[in-house]
Design an enzyme around this catalytic site. Structure first.
Site, PDB file in Angstrom:
ATOM      1  N   GLY A  31      14.670  97.491  49.812  1.00  0.00           N
ATOM      2  CA  GLY A  31      13.551  97.542  50.748  1.00  0.00           C
ATOM      3  C   GLY A  31      13.487  98.903  51.403  1.00  0.00           C
ATOM      4  O   GLY A  31      14.494  99.596  51.507  1.00  0.00           O
ATOM      5  N   PHE A  40      12.094 102.944  59.172  1.00  0.00           N
ATOM      6  CA  PHE A  40      13.424 103.111  59.743  1.00  0.00           C
ATOM      7  C   PHE A  40      14.415 103.657  58.725  1.00  0.00           C
ATOM      8  O   PHE A  40      15.492 104.085  59.081  1.00  0.00           O
ATOM      9  CB  PHE A  40      13.940 101.751  60.221  1.00  0.00           C
ATOM     10  CG  PHE A  40      13.886 100.733  59.133  1.00  0.00           C
ATOM     11  CD1 PHE A  40      14.933 100.604  58.235  1.00  0.00           C
ATOM     12  CD2 PHE A  40      12.767  99.927  58.978  1.00  0.00           C
ATOM     13  CE1 PHE A  40      14.850  99.697  57.207  1.00  0.00           C
ATOM     14  CE2 PHE A  40      12.695  99.020  57.944  1.00  0.00           C
ATOM     15  CZ  PHE A  40      13.734  98.900  57.056  1.00  0.00           C
ATOM     16  N   LYS A  62      21.291  98.104  56.087  1.00  0.00           N
ATOM     17  CA  LYS A  62      20.134  98.871  56.517  1.00  0.00           C
ATOM     18  C   LYS A  62      20.625 100.201  57.060  1.00  0.00           C
ATOM     19  O   LYS A  62      21.432 100.259  57.978  1.00  0.00           O
ATOM     20  CB  LYS A  62      19.360  98.100  57.577  1.00  0.00           C
ATOM     21  CG  LYS A  62      18.022  98.695  57.824  1.00  0.00           C
ATOM     22  CD  LYS A  62      17.070  97.686  58.405  1.00  0.00           C
ATOM     23  CE  LYS A  62      17.416  97.411  59.835  1.00  0.00           C
ATOM     24  NZ  LYS A  62      16.417  96.559  60.466  1.00  0.00           N
ATOM     25  N   ASP A  87       6.653  88.079  65.499  1.00  0.00           N
ATOM     26  CA  ASP A  87       6.153  88.535  64.204  1.00  0.00           C
ATOM     27  C   ASP A  87       6.522  87.524  63.124  1.00  0.00           C
ATOM     28  O   ASP A  87       7.149  87.860  62.125  1.00  0.00           O
ATOM     29  CB  ASP A  87       6.709  89.934  63.896  1.00  0.00           C
ATOM     30  CG  ASP A  87       5.862  90.672  62.858  1.00  0.00           C
ATOM     31  OD1 ASP A  87       4.736  90.209  62.567  1.00  0.00           O
ATOM     32  OD2 ASP A  87       6.324  91.698  62.337  1.00  0.00           O
TER      33      ASP A  87
END
Ligand SMILES: *[C@@H]1O[C@H](CO)[C@@H](O)[C@H](O)[C@H]1NC(C)=O
Ligand SMILES: *[C@@H]1O[C@H](CO)[C@@H](O)[C@H](O)[C@H]1NC(C)=O
Ligand SMILES: *[C@@H]1O[C@H](CO)[C@@H](O)[C@H](O)[C@H]1NC(C)=O
Ligand SMILES: *[C@@H]1O[C@H](CO)[C@@H](O)[C@H](O)[C@H]1NC(C)=O
Ligand SMILES: *[C@@H]1O[C@H](CO)[C@@H](O)[C@H](O)[C@H]1NC(C)=O
Ligand SMILES: *[C@@H]1O[C@H](CO)[C@@H](O)[C@H](O)[C@H]1NC(C)=O
Ligand SMILES: *[C@@H]1O[C@H](CO)[C@@H](O)[C@H](O)[C@H]1NC(C)=O
Ligand SMILES: *[C@@H]1O[C@H](CO)[C@@H](O)[C@H](O)[C@H]1NC(C)=O
Ligand SMILES: *[C@@H]1O[C@H](CO)[C@@H](O)[C@H](O)[C@H]1NC(C)=O
Ligand SMILES: *[C@@H]1O[C@H](CO)[C@@H](O)[C@H](O)[C@H]1NC(C)=O
Ligand SMILES: *[C@@H]1O[C@H](CO)[C@@H](O)[C@H](O)[C@H]1NC(C)=O
Length: 865
Positions: free
Chosen positions: A525, A529, A546, A644
């Site tokens: 992904g 960021f 991440k 969200d």
């Protein structure tokens, strides 16, 4: 008996009719003043007229009229907030009153810049009749900041003053100024003529009649928010009690059957509206479980002060004495033994209330008021249960009701300052569509606010160009907070979370090894960021890593808070943070790996979904996600609103269990005293709660709306927004509602599952999804009800003939592992909980509890896994 004519004066519908008299100073019943208004009187969204305040001002003071320089988007209306009277020296109003009447006094403050007056420099006192301090060293600005709201209202109930005038004095601190935007002074029926027991001093009582009160909390227990218009004529607001419940043991909520009438008998209906008495919270059906816990609410209060707790009761289910008998504790002291509601009222559906007074001392950290209920066994009642319909907490004092200003956290202050800069800079001055939605305003019901707001930063759209830390998969279209890299030491992040042992630290070496030195093929992904890599740690455990974009402005601070926040949130249906790495300017977060990606990919992906999920599997995923959200809303110490919710934020693990991800936009939600968190509109289009959009007020019901869209997405397998379709079909939410109402919903069901859905299950599901999409938050179900309905839909799918015996699988025992009250008992307890009539299952408590064991689960697990 009250004088009917007199009482009618308080009816909201008559506000306009009485308007004329309110302008007339000889009629004291109702004064609604917009302070500093310059053109006579003005109407607000509710049609109430706010009159000018000039003629009540006493000579001798210095004051000016001023307009606010900026309209916060969360203000429902310009009246009374956009104009103010600013006091530069001690100044008084004098209002005519009847000497023997009690009055509501509501003060409205909107701390904005007024001309050259900056609200952050405003400190002042408000004193009634020379002797009753209502506020002292009061900073509306600090208080609003701590509450994260733009404006605040204070409500007082003044005991008869024995004079024919109320003098209200505004006294600025040295070199400071005071201000006020609106004043309401309303004659009220004497609702406080009781003699209350003083808890902890056996035999002592307090006469409430002569006391001045400040409203701190007003809750519709087991029910929903009640707006001023829905109140029984006194324009009060009643809030949902869920945020105040302690721990996992939330009991069950119930609602009176439609055919049960609330019969006030000789009690005034002004005490509380029927909505309060027709909903309640009780402990549940399991004797043993109930004996093992206290149904507890916790309120933050100012120490060193006396409080009046008014508890409202009405048993609309049982009708005999000694069926439910319980004890009531306040701050661990017995306030009432052997409470038997039917014993008090004499019958089913008859409401009553009880007043207790308690002194909260200033012992170490004692700024809380605990209210707890527990079954009482002395009289051998038929059921071991307890019951509460409503609660009001008032601060009482005959000379000084003021408390210290709350202390907003540093972080909150900083975030707010940035936002203010941004807004001022942009001249953010949008007029919010008030619509008919608005009641007056959220009362700032509490005085001391613990700084719960650590994470409650407001997020400003467009202020930056990077997404938050947290989206794990895909490219989130939503953006996070601007925060500049502060000069903090790089290692600041591994303090708190690690110190608490909540979270694991990885060295950069570990991470490089896990991801094969950030090898491109491992990227799963990408976002503003940085990238998300698949990795393997501990010889085989798959993780998602991440990695921050080195150019990202994401600050160390934010990194740290998010680690702290995430590491405390643990739930089977939330994506877990495993650990983090911070070294050589590299910042990485390590999460559970989700083998099957996003829910959306399995519904549609272009035209080809990754797999075709059966209806049952879709339901199970929706149920899992609903559990995760329910945990966010109620299971953590403070309400967290996801903000969200969408199918790309619902991830699926190797066992096809759904997990909610991306709390990047999360915000601690309405807690303590607010019905909402005012904020700037945020979230993904297609999923956005229209009410949130209109009013810029965020509640957990905004998540429920978005979840409703997710439900239709699961059913129809199409995106929430598809601009390539004809206009009326672009928005799934609109289109599904149109089809549902026309009865053509089946036509848009995903062809893969069409015909394989049990019609009853489909109906239940569609009804539920439709309710989620209600225009107004209060009409939407809670996550808890939603969950129950989904489980019911699943049950109908699995047992189309209506037999329920085989449906035992729905409850997932593991859900209850580690629950604070203890493992399997709790699971059994929840299985045996009774259901309120709102669940449409059965009108009989016993039946429903037996037959619904399989389909009901209550899923609060604050201690996590
Ligand atoms: C209300 O009625 C009950 C019995 O019907 C009576 O005992 C009580 O005194 C009444 N209260 C008032 C305020 O009239
Ligand atoms: C009234 O307020 C004062 C000042 O806050 C406090 O010291 C006093 O204890 C209060 N009295 C009661 C009865 O709560
Ligand atoms: C009441 O008792 C509980 C449990 O013993 C304790 O945690 C809590 O602090 C007590 N509350 C007060 C106000 O004393
Ligand atoms: C309920 O609260 C009372 C008063 O604080 C306490 O004495 C009792 O132990 C509590 N019971 C349970 C089961 O927690
Ligand atoms: C009222 O109470 C507040 C807070 O306890 C205190 O700061 C203030 O001095 C008191 N004012 C008077 C007039 O007693
Ligand atoms: C007034 O309130 C502010 C902010 O809470 C505090 O810093 C200050 O010390 C207070 N002043 C007095 C005189 O109590
Ligand atoms: C946002 O980032 C993208 C890619 O990094 C860049 O092309 C774009 O110009 C940026 N937008 C703004 C408003 O900075
Ligand atoms: C913080 O990180 C450093 C590595 O950068 C590590 O040596 C240190 O032990 C960590 N602190 C704690 C409290 O674990
Ligand atoms: C999936 O299920 C298996 C077998 O029940 C279990 O061992 C494993 O831990 C589960 N995986 C996850 C991610 O929960
Ligand atoms: C739950 O109810 C079932 C019957 O409905 C009963 O057999 C069981 O003992 C109950 N569980 C507990 C913990 O009381
Ligand atoms: C469920 O309901 C049926 C009637 O609808 C009843 O006969 C049965 O006893 C109930 N209880 C259980 C456990 O099935």
């Amino acid at each position: 008996m009250y004088n009917i004519v007199n009482l009618l004066f308080f009816s909201i519908v008559l506000f306009n009719a009485i308007r004329a008299s309110s302008q007339d100073s000889s009629s004291p019943s109702l004064l609604i003043l917009g302070c500093g208004l310059d053109k006579g009187s003005e109407k607000d969204v509710d049609g109430r007229t706010w009159g000018p305040d000039d003629k009540f001002l006493q000579p001798g003071g210095n004051s000016i009229k001023s307009k606010a320089s900026f309209q916060d988007p969360s203000l429902l209306d310009v009246v009374p907030y956009m104009s103010a009277r600013v006091f530069t020296s001690e100044t008084s109003y004098k209002f005519p009153v009847q000497p023997d009447k009690r009055y509501w006094l509501r003060l409205h403050f909107y701390p904005s810049v007024y001309g050259s007056y900056n609200p952050s420099e405003s400190y002042f006192s408000v004193i009634a009749n020379g002797g009753v301090t209502l506020l002292s060293n009061f900073s509306a600005s600090i208080t609003c900041q701590a509450l994260s709201q733009a404006y605040l209202d204070r409500e007082y109930s003044l005991a008869p003053l024995n004079t024919d005038a109320l003098t209200l004095t505004f006294k600025p601190n040295d070199k400071s100024f005071g201000f006020i935007n609106g004043i309401q002074l309303i004659e009220m029926p004497e609702l406080f003529d009781s003699v209350a027991a003083l808890v902890g001093y056996s035999g002592q009582t307090v006469e409430v009649k002569s006391l001045h009160l400040q409203t701190m909390f007003r809750l519709n227990v087991g029910g929903q928010y009640i707006s001023p218009k829905q109140d029984s004529g006194l324009s009060r607001m009643w809030y949902d009690d869920t945020p105040y419940i302690y721990g996992a043991a939330t009991g069950v909520t119930n609602q009176a059957e439609k055919d049960v009438k609330i019969n006030y008998q000789n009690m005034s209906s002004y005490v509380a509206p029927t909505n309060v008495y027709s909903t309640s919270r009780s402990m549940g059906n399991d004797k043993n479980m109930n004996m093992g816990y206290n149904l507890t609410w916790i309120f933050q209060v100012d120490p060193n002060s006396m409080y009046l707790a008014r508890l409202h009761f009405c048993d609309y289910y049982y009708s005999k004495v000694n069926e439910i008998v319980f004890n009531i504790f306040l701050n661990n002291q017995t306030a009432q033994t052997q409470a038997d509601v039917i014993g008090w009222t004499g019958g089913k559906g008859v409401p009553t209330y009880k007043d207790y007074v308690i002194y909260v001392q200033d012992d170490a950290g004692e700024d809380q008021l605990w209210l707890a209920l527990h079954p009482a066994l002395d009289s051998k009642p038929e059921f071991y249960d307890a019951l509460l319909n409503g609660v009001e907490i008032f601060k009482v004092n005959d000379t000084n009701l003021s408390g210290p200003n709350p202390q907003p956290s540093d972080m909150l202050m900083k975030a707010e300052e940035e936002e203010r800069k941004f807004e001022t800079h942009k001249g953010y001055n949008k007029n919010v569509v008030g619509s008919a939605a608005g009641g007056a305003a959220g009362f700032a019901l509490m005085a001391a606010i613990v700084c719960v707001a650590v994470y409650r930063k407001k997020r400003v759209p467009g202020s930056d160009n990077h997404t938050s830390w947290l989206p794990i998969y895909g490219t989130s279209q939503t953006t996070g907070t601007k925060s500049t890299m502060s000069g903090m030491s790089t290692n600041s992040a591994n303090l708190t979370a690690m110190a608490q042992g909540l979270c694991r630290y990885f060295s950069l070496q570990d991470i490089k090894q896990a991801t094969n030195n950030f090898d491109e093929p491992n990227v799963i992904g990408v976002g503003g960021f940085g990238k998300v890599y698949k990795g393997v740690i501990d010889n085989g455990v798959k993780v998602a890593v991440k990695r921050s974009n080195p150019q990202s402005e994401q600050g160390v601070n934010e990194f740290q808070t998010e680690i702290e926040m995430l590491s405390k949130l643990r739930h089977k249906h939330l994506v877990s943070l495993i650990g983090f790495c911070e070294e050589d300017d590299e910042m990485c977060l390590v999460y559970d790996y989700m083998e099957h990606g996003t829910f959306r990919e399995h519904l549609y992906k272009g035209n080809k979904p990754l797999s075709t999920l059966s209806w049952k599997e879709r339901l199970e995923i929706c149920i899992g996600a609903a559990r995760g959200l329910h945990y966010l809303h109620t299971g953590a110490k403070y309400t967290i609103i996801h903000r969200d919710v969408k199918t790309t934020n619902i991830l699926i693990d190797e066992n096809w269990s759904a997990k909610v991800s991306d709390f990047g936009l999360s915000k601690t939600g309405p807690n303590m005293n607010q019905g909402h968190v005012s904020t700037v509109v945020k979230g993904s289009f297609g999923y956005l709660d229209p009410e949130y959009f209109r009013r810029q007020q965020l509640t957990e019901k905004s998540d429920v709306y978005s979840f409703g869209v997710v439900l239709f997405e699961a059913l129809c397998a199409r995106p929430a927004l598809n601009p390539s379709l004809p206009k009326e079909q672009v928005s799934l939410a609109d289109w599904a509602l149109i089809c549902k109402r026309k009865g053509t919903l089946e036509d848009i069901v995903d062809p893969y599952i069409k015909g394989k859905i049990n019609p009853e299950s489909l109906k239940k599901f569609a009804d539920t999804a439709e309710k989620c999409l209600s225009d107004h938050g209060i009409d939407r179900p809670s996550m808890n009800d939603l969950l129950w309905n989904l489980e019911f839909a699943l049950n109908l799918q699995e047992n189309p003939d209506g037999s329920t015996k085989s449906a035992t699988r729905v409850i997932d025992e593991s859900e209850f592992e580690d629950i604070s009250l203890g493992n399997n008992d709790m699971a059994n307890h929840y299985k045996n909980l009774s259901l309120g009539s709102e669940h449409e299952l059965s009108s009989n408590k016993e039946d429903s509890s037996e037959n619904s064991t399989a389909v009901f689960s209550q899923i609060v697990n604050p201690s996590g896994r």
